[in-house]
Design an enzyme around this catalytic site. Structure first.
Site, short mmCIF file in Angstrom:
data_model
loop_
_atom_site.label_atom_id
_atom_site.label_comp_id
_atom_site.label_asym_id
_atom_site.label_seq_id
_atom_site.Cartn_x
_atom_site.Cartn_y
_atom_site.Cartn_z
CG HIS A 77 -0.22 0.05 2.64
ND1 HIS A 77 0.19 1.10 3.10
CD2 HIS A 77 0.08 -1.02 3.42
CE1 HIS A 77 0.67 0.78 4.10
NE2 HIS A 77 0.00 -0.58 4.70
CG ASP A 79 -2.52 4.15 2.31
OD1 ASP A 79 -2.09 3.04 2.13
OD2 ASP A 79 -3.53 4.04 3.09
CD GLU A 143 -3.34 -1.66 5.04
OE1 GLU A 143 -3.77 -2.53 5.62
OE2 GLU A 143 -2.80 -0.62 5.45
ZN LIG Z 1 0.63 -1.33 6.44
#
Ligand SMILES: [Zn+2]
Length: 383
Positions: A77, A79, A143
């Protein structure tokens, strides 16, 4: 440029691109700059980069090398969680190399995984173009908040490969299961009135008393029916975490609201649990003349389990020498598994450093992770 210099440069570039995701809009940011940066590194290596646009200027990246029905997805992910810069000893967005650690927001959770994967890919040299099955780098949005990135992928039905490895920080231990999570609110609408005469209203707080009793009884039954020795907490949990109701001791309580989370074990189904909850709680509202509304507070994450016998679990256990285990945190794994891929969670760094001020990844974790990912690619993409 030497490999380690390139690794440091890439990690510092990713850390310097803020990509916080948060359910509260004031902290939420686009992840687009991270997606574009990753694409700019992967394209020259021969990957074809598809950017899946999402609302709020967010995006997923699906970078594919080669074709075929098998192959491997390496997923991360893009973010990070919000940070409290005043609790850091440094600027969270400037990578700092100190004490044999790299410090920075996302260093371990999980921007660090991308330079690890890129180094593994580059180390393959000529073998990269000779892989028999596709290698896919997947970079997702949100996420840490809504998992909107993984949800959009599941909806779009891609990517597809035989295997998927999510590089969340697990100290390179293969994680093959975690609990699911769902959160819900119970709103009870009563009727306020003067407390001197109970006939003047319907007391929402008294209904909540019954609701809480029923909820805890439900929890007890679930815990009797479902146990899994692969988890530290071996039973499903249900935590009432918020309650608010009423305004005055001398007023019949006109409204009461409570929130709880429920963390089911693999094999339990969230929709079915909500159906059971409705069947048990709504009649209490009818009986007491205090209508009850049940609402889910977040997008659910289903429980996840990849069988111990699955080929990917066995490959990862053999490669790392670490037995597979369970995690206490939820991931995007159930979404990737739902696409038909054997899925595990395994990456460098420790979850103990995630979501903390002065987040770091140890230098010593990096090279072993690069070597393991490289071996994993060769194993999974040459079947
Ligand atoms: Zn993570």
């Amino acid at each position: 440029m030497t490999n380690s210099k390139r690794f440091i440069q890439r990690l510092s570039q990713l850390v310097a691109l803020p990509s916080i995701s948060c359910t509260s809009a004031e902290w939420d940011m686009s992840n687009r700059a991270v997606i574009d940066q990753l694409a700019s590194w992967l394209e020259p290596l021969g990957f074809s980069c598809e950017i899946q646009e999402l609302p709020d200027n967010k995006a997923n990246l699906i970078a594919t090398l080669g074709s075929g029905s098998g192959g491997l997805v390496l997923s991360g992910h893009t973010d990070t969680v919000p940070c409290n810069p005043e609790r850091w000893d440094q600027d969270p967005f400037t990578l700092r190399d100190s004490n044999n650690r790299f410090y920075g927001l996302g260093a371990t959770d999980m921007k660090g995984f991308f330079p690890v994967a890129l180094a593994a890919i580059e180390n393959l040299g000529e073998q990269l173009q000779k892989l028999k099955q596709p290698l896919i780098i997947l970079a997702t949005a949100d996420e840490e908040s809504s998992m909107s990135g993984a949800r959009a992928l599941a909806e779009a039905g891609k990517p597809k490969a035989r295997y998927a490895v999510i590089g969340e920080p697990t100290g390179m231990r293969p994680i093959r299961m975690h609990k699911g999570i769902t959160m819900a609110s119970v709103r009870i609408q009563g009727l306020a009135g003067h407390s001197s005469n109970p006939a003047l209203g319907h007391n929402a707080l008294e209904t909540m008393h019954e609701v809480l009793g029923e909820l805890l009884a439900f929890r007890g039954e679930l815990q009797k029916q479902h146990q899994h020795t692969g988890f530290e907490v071996q039973v499903p949990t249900l935590n009432p975490g918020y309650i608010h109701g009423g305004d005055n001791p001398n007023r019949i309580c006109g409204h009461c609201e409570m929130h709880f989370d429920l963390r089911p074990l693999p094999g339990m189904h969230i929709d079915e649990l909500h159906k059971q909850l409705a069947d048990r709680l709504l009649p209490i509202g009818h009986r007491c003349n205090t209508p009850i509304t049940l609402t889910r507070l977040i997008g659910d994450i289903e429980p996840f389990e990849e069988p111990a016998t699955s080929a990917l679990v066995q490959i990862a256990e053999k490669l790392t020498g670490n037995p597979s285990e369970s995690a206490a945190f939820a991931t995007e794994a159930p979404f990737l598994q739902a696409l038909g891929m054997q899925t595990i969670v395994m990456g460098p760094g420790s979850i103990n450093q995630a979501h903390q001020p002065n987040e770091y990844i140890e230098h010593s974790e990096i090279q072993p992770a690069i070597d393991a990912i490289q071996a994993l690619i060769l194993r999974c993409c040459n079947e």
